[in-house]
Design an enzyme around this catalytic site. Structure first.
Site, PDB file in Angstrom:
ATOM      1  CD  GLU A  96     -27.223  -2.526  -1.236  1.00  8.58           C
ATOM      2  OE1 GLU A  96     -28.191  -3.361  -2.033  1.00  8.58           O
ATOM      3  OE2 GLU A  96     -26.241  -2.105  -1.775  1.00  8.58           O
ATOM      4  CB  SER A 156      35.762  -7.974  13.851  1.00 11.03           C
ATOM      5  OG  SER A 156      37.007  -7.297  13.015  1.00 11.03           O
TER       6      SER A 156
END
Ligand SMILES: [Zn+2]
Length: 769
Positions: free
Chosen positions: A65, A327
């Site tokens: 680019e 429990s």
């Protein structure tokens, strides 16, 4: 000067590119690998916070680019002139001639249609960006915000979606393909576009080779690599955790404490167990693994992820769901009572039929042992001894202890839960449970290493490591549980003695080195298992998210096997060290486990908490006077002093004795008094099981509107003895062997009297409301 002003003023007035778009929520493991992500609010996959641009991508991008990126001031006059010429030729804007900086400006303005005005604003913005931001920052802005086709924005999201990897792990071929996409995002779609993408990628790879970024071998291999195809689904290694952060930290990138490899194995094991559970219509399960020292969560599996999980509420995060405890809280009570000196590790606890108004606890196997040591009661998870202990300890004190150890979900007053709190009357989360055990193990380890307590050691599990921000559970510098009380509890929990169901526990004979506890809620709705070593705590829940109970849905049968398989994933370690400095040697009665009294014939020294020194002395050994043949009790009334021998006798109260005898053939009932001797000692021969003195009874009416009857229950040491019953002043009946009677009592205070044929009398005052 004026000329400079003419240039600089518009630049300064132009907008500085900003990016305010919403981000995806991204959740990472502790090594930075992706656990999962949720799409941003605008429907885009846009990952937050890419800090450094990976080298392969940067070289590919700049080669493709903007070769002069590091040298131009934001605009590149040469490429602009070239683009201008091309556009004139074409009669429309076909080429941007844009630098990376101008593209950042363009993306920040929402990719508006190309025009000369737009282009001019982009150029000014680019100049300003270069003035105020570093090149690295500009490159990072581009990499994080460039479009990569479809709804994929930014390199990191693109890398995961197109290559299934992090941007830091992509190959040169992938970097080249990804560098091309922002320029023409439509190329990613399959079909003829793929050929165009391949042509461009290969050309770029050759340029990278020409620039000597890659060698010839890399080039050949890269040219051979397939192109990125259709977007792949993102990893989903901790979907419930990802959902959790989607709510709490939306749009952020979260680096968690999760161990990615352990997480994957935990999911695999959980799903394997889930397949079997599904056969029994148990559709959900969850597990949490926490490192003791740091509290860091290493694995977080919020639910089953089998294919059909969606039909069975598989999306529910069970780890944070409130469920009945069964429990599972009993060890906390045991530890609290060791610390307070209420009991010693093997103190005998009553295990007899017990009824409270509206609540009559039963043991899992529906039997009673009369009396059982506190440690066995814990490892066998007996319900009645647990209720008796909570009654002694006080529910309010217990609730406070639960809060301080990390069970923060109990937000109602103690009265609301009552004694059923110890059997599952309240709800907790797997998160709190696993966190609480991690805190206890941490306190024990820390004490052993430093002989000190730190209030910071009690804290919830940690998902995001941040030493600055630690949640304290208690401000109290004294720990809610001491190292010695925790150690004594873990010793009891290490015992392999789990007849909670007939089958199951035998498989776990190799569980030494692990303190573990299971829990099953009322109606078989929840199965829990939690186990701790000095290094890790593993918590498991199984059940139905809908709350439906299933036979066989017990902690021991359904949750424990999964927990043991998970524990096997972890490094086996040594057992906890005993906090010797805090443990005191105490002489106890071998038979009762209480502190030895003067009449206890056999004693033994054990380790206990310091308060145990003040605990109750053995109440069960009594010196009795007997005849020479030890068959009758005598007094000086009926025997000459020379004919009396003294013996220390183990005497349990009548109800305990009745059940204890059945399981202990060696138990000897106290002999009766010789004829002519009247009892001078106060050893009761009878005991009320129901009602109990002082109880307030609510009597409902049956369908016909009649008051229902109260069933009274008395135990006699010699069951064959007749008992004559009186309610207030009226005789109401006689019983033998089974001393049980239905009585009708109206509202108000009453006294129930039981008299045996020898004239022994017991009374019970109660109130009907
Ligand atoms: Zn004793």
């Amino acid at each position: 000067m004026i000329a400079a002003g003419v240039v600089i003023t518009p630049v300064l007035l132009s907008p500085l590119p900003r990016f305010n778009s919403p981000h995806s929520t991204v959740v990472e493991a502790r090594d930075g690998s992706l656990l999962g992500a949720r799409i941003a609010d605008d429907g885009q996959w846009r990952f937050p916070g890419m800090k450094a641009v990976p080298d392969k991508f940067e070289k590919s991008l700049l080669t493709f680019e903007d070769g002069w990126f590091y040298y131009h001031p934001g605009i590149n006059p040469v490429s602009i002139l070239r683009a201008f010429r091309n556009n004139i030729k074409a009669g429309e804007v076909v080429s941007g001639g844009s630098t990376i900086t101008m593209q950042v400006a363009r993306i920040s303005r929402g990719n508006r249609p190309r025009s000369y005005t737009e282009k001019f604003i982009e150029m000014l913005s680019a100049l300003k960006l270069e003035l105020f931001r570093s090149k690295k920052k500009i490159l990072q802005l581009y990499t994080s915000n460039a479009p990569f086709g479809g709804n994929t924005v930014g390199l990191e999201a693109a890398a995961w979606r197109y290559t299934g990897k992090s941007a830091t792990e992509i190959t040169w071929a992938e970097a080249a393909a990804l560098a091309i996409l922002p320029n023409s995002p439509a190329l990613v779609y399959p079909g003829r576009n793929q050929e165009r993408l391949k042509t461009r990628r290969d050309a770029l790879l050759k340029r990278l080779y020409n620039k000597k970024y890659i060698d010839s071998l890399t080039l050949v291999l890269a040219l051979d690599e397939p192109l990125p195809g259709e977007p792949k689904p993102l990893p989903s290694k901790a979907p419930h955790l990802t959902d959790h952060f989607f709510i709490t930290n939306k749009g952020e990138m979260i680096r968690t404490t999760i161990d990615a490899a352990l997480q994957e194995r935990a999911i695999e094991i959980l799903n394997n167990h889930q397949k079997e559970l599904t056969g029994n219509h148990i559709f959900n399960s969850a597990c949490l693994i926490v490192e003791v020292e740091t509290g860091n969560v290493l694995a977080y599996v919020g639910n089953s992820s089998l294919d059909d999980a969606g039909e069975h509420e598989g999306n529910v995060d069970i780890i944070h769901s409130l469920r009945s405890t069964g429990s599972i809280l009993k060890p906390i009570l045991f530890a609290g009572m060791q610390q307070s000196g209420d009991i010693l590790p093997n103190t005998l606890i009553p295990d007899v039929p017990t009824r409270f108004p509206g609540f009559s606890p039963k043991n899992f196997d529906q039997s009673y042992s009369g009396a059982v040591s506190a440690g066995s009661a814990l490892s066998q998870s007996l319900n009645i001894p647990a209720v008796k202990l909570l009654q002694k300890f006080n529910p309010e004190k217990f609730l406070d202890l639960l809060h301080k150890t990390g069970f923060v979900s109990f937000n109602k007053p103690a009265d609301y839960y009552g004694l059923s709190l110890i059997l599952g009357g309240g709800e907790t989360t797997l998160w709190d449970l696993t966190g609480a055990y991690a805190s206890l193990s941490r306190v024990l380890n820390r004490y052993n290493n430093s002989k000190k307590y730190y209030k910071q050691d009690f804290h919830p599990p940690v998902l995001v490591s941040n030493p600055e921000k630690v949640t304290l559970l208690t401000e109290d510098p004294d720990p809610p549980l001491s190292a010695s009380s925790i150690w004594l509890t873990y010793e009891a929990l290490q015992r392999v003695n789990r007849p909670e169901t007939e089958s199951g526990w035998q498989y776990f004979t190799s569980s030494s080195g692990l303190a573990w506890k299971t829990g099953t809620s009322f109606g078989f709705r929840d199965g829990w298992a939690v186990g701790t070593t000095p290094e890790y705590v593993t918590g498991v829940w199984v059940g139905n998210a809908t709350g439906e109970g299933r036979p066989g849905l017990t902690g021991i049968a359904a949750a424990a096997p999964l927990m043991f398989d998970l524990v096997n994933l972890l490094r086996p370690g040594a057992w906890f060290k005993a906090p010797d400095e805090e443990l005191n040697m105490i002489r106890v009665c071998s038979k009762s486990g209480f502190r030895a009294g003067p009449d206890c014939p056999e004693t033994v020294e054990i380790q206990a908490c310091v308060n145990g020194l003040r605990s109750e002395a053995c109440p069960y050994h009594q010196m009795v006077h007997l005849n020479k043949s030890h068959t009758l009790q005598v007094t000086t009334e009926c025997a000459s002093p020379g004919d009396i021998t003294n013996e220390s006798w183990f005497v349990l109260p009548p109800a305990m004795e009745y059940f204890y005898k059945k399981k202990h053939s060696e138990y000897r009932t106290l002999p009766p008094f010789a004829p002519g001797c009247s009892s001078t000692r106060n050893i009761p021969v009878m005991e009320f099981i129901y009602p109990t003195p002082g109880i307030k009874i609510f009597i409902p009416r049956d369908q016909t509107g009649e008051l229902t009857r109260v069933i009274t229950d008395v135990v006699h040491r010699i069951p064959s003895k007749k008992i004559f019953w009186h309610l207030d002043a009226s005789y109401i009946g006689t019983t033998t062997f089974i001393h049980r009677l239905e009585i009708l009592a109206g509202r108000g205070d009453h006294v129930l009297t039981a008299v045996d044929e020898d004239g022994n009398t017991i009374r019970c005052a109660f109130t009907v409301i």
